[in-house]
Scaffold this motif. Structure first.
Motif, mmCIF file in Angstrom:
data_model
loop_
_atom_site.group_PDB
_atom_site.id
_atom_site.type_symbol
_atom_site.label_atom_id
_atom_site.label_comp_id
_atom_site.label_asym_id
_atom_site.label_seq_id
_atom_site.Cartn_x
_atom_site.Cartn_y
_atom_site.Cartn_z
ATOM 1 N N UNK A 15 36.123 -82.640 -40.911
ATOM 2 C CA UNK A 15 35.217 -82.964 -42.010
ATOM 3 C C UNK A 15 34.265 -84.091 -41.636
ATOM 4 N N UNK A 16 34.800 -85.111 -40.981
ATOM 5 C CA UNK A 16 33.962 -86.234 -40.580
ATOM 6 C C UNK A 16 32.942 -85.816 -39.526
ATOM 7 N N UNK A 17 33.327 -84.901 -38.651
ATOM 8 C CA UNK A 17 32.394 -84.441 -37.622
ATOM 9 C C UNK A 17 31.256 -83.630 -38.222
ATOM 10 N N UNK A 18 31.539 -82.836 -39.234
ATOM 11 C CA UNK A 18 30.473 -82.091 -39.895
ATOM 12 C C UNK A 18 29.481 -83.029 -40.562
ATOM 13 N N UNK A 19 29.980 -84.076 -41.185
ATOM 14 C CA UNK A 19 29.094 -85.059 -41.807
ATOM 15 C C UNK A 19 28.248 -85.747 -40.737
ATOM 16 N N UNK A 20 28.855 -86.078 -39.598
ATOM 17 C CA UNK A 20 28.118 -86.727 -38.517
ATOM 18 C C UNK A 20 27.018 -85.815 -37.971
ATOM 19 N N UNK A 21 27.301 -84.518 -37.850
ATOM 20 C CA UNK A 21 26.284 -83.578 -37.377
ATOM 21 C C UNK A 21 25.140 -83.487 -38.391
ATOM 22 N N UNK A 22 25.472 -83.441 -39.664
ATOM 23 C CA UNK A 22 24.415 -83.394 -40.689
ATOM 24 C C UNK A 22 23.574 -84.670 -40.675
ATOM 25 N N UNK A 23 24.214 -85.818 -40.481
ATOM 26 C CA UNK A 23 23.459 -87.070 -40.413
ATOM 27 C C UNK A 23 22.586 -87.127 -39.168
ATOM 28 N N UNK A 24 23.054 -86.543 -38.059
ATOM 29 C CA UNK A 24 22.232 -86.468 -36.853
ATOM 30 C C UNK A 24 20.982 -85.638 -37.118
ATOM 31 N N UNK A 25 21.142 -84.497 -37.780
ATOM 32 C CA UNK A 25 19.997 -83.631 -38.082
ATOM 33 C C UNK A 25 19.032 -84.327 -39.035
ATOM 34 N N UNK A 26 19.557 -85.011 -40.043
ATOM 35 C CA UNK A 26 18.688 -85.751 -40.968
ATOM 36 C C UNK A 26 17.954 -86.860 -40.211
ATOM 37 N N UNK A 27 18.647 -87.554 -39.310
ATOM 38 C CA UNK A 27 17.995 -88.584 -38.498
ATOM 39 C C UNK A 27 16.914 -88.003 -37.607
#
Length: 92
Positions: A15-27
């Motif tokens: 779950x935390x990795x999915x959030x990190x990937x989404x934050x990378x894309x938003x960044x």
């Protein structure tokens, strides 16, 4: 052993990795279109939101502090990649 302790908390590392990937894309999207000021504002929102969620849900511990720093690192590295790919020029 550590992974079983984490999953017994009700939180999986996936779950935390999915959030990190989404934050990378938003960044990355922020880096393609906006300046560093927007990065600072979004990083502040990520810091306070994730800290508030982790403190109210799990309490203050080292693991969730490191996860929050990982979220910020993913977001800011996405910004750097997006700014680099868009040809962002520094003012000299």
């Amino acid at each position: 052993m550590i992974a079983s302790n984490i999953s017994s908390n009700g939180s999986g590392l996936g779950d935390e990795m999915l959030v990190a990937v989404m934050l990378f894309v938003v960044g990355w999207l922020v880096g393609r279109t906006y300046t560093v000021l927007v990065l600072a504002m979004t990083s502040t929102v990520i810091l306070f939101t994730s800290s508030a969620i982790f403190v109210t849900t799990y309490g203050l511990d080292l693991l969730h502090t490191l996860i929050t720093l990982g979220y910020l690192g993913a977001h800011q590295s996405g910004y750097l990649l997006g700014a680099y790919m868009s040809g962002y020029q520094q003012d000299n």
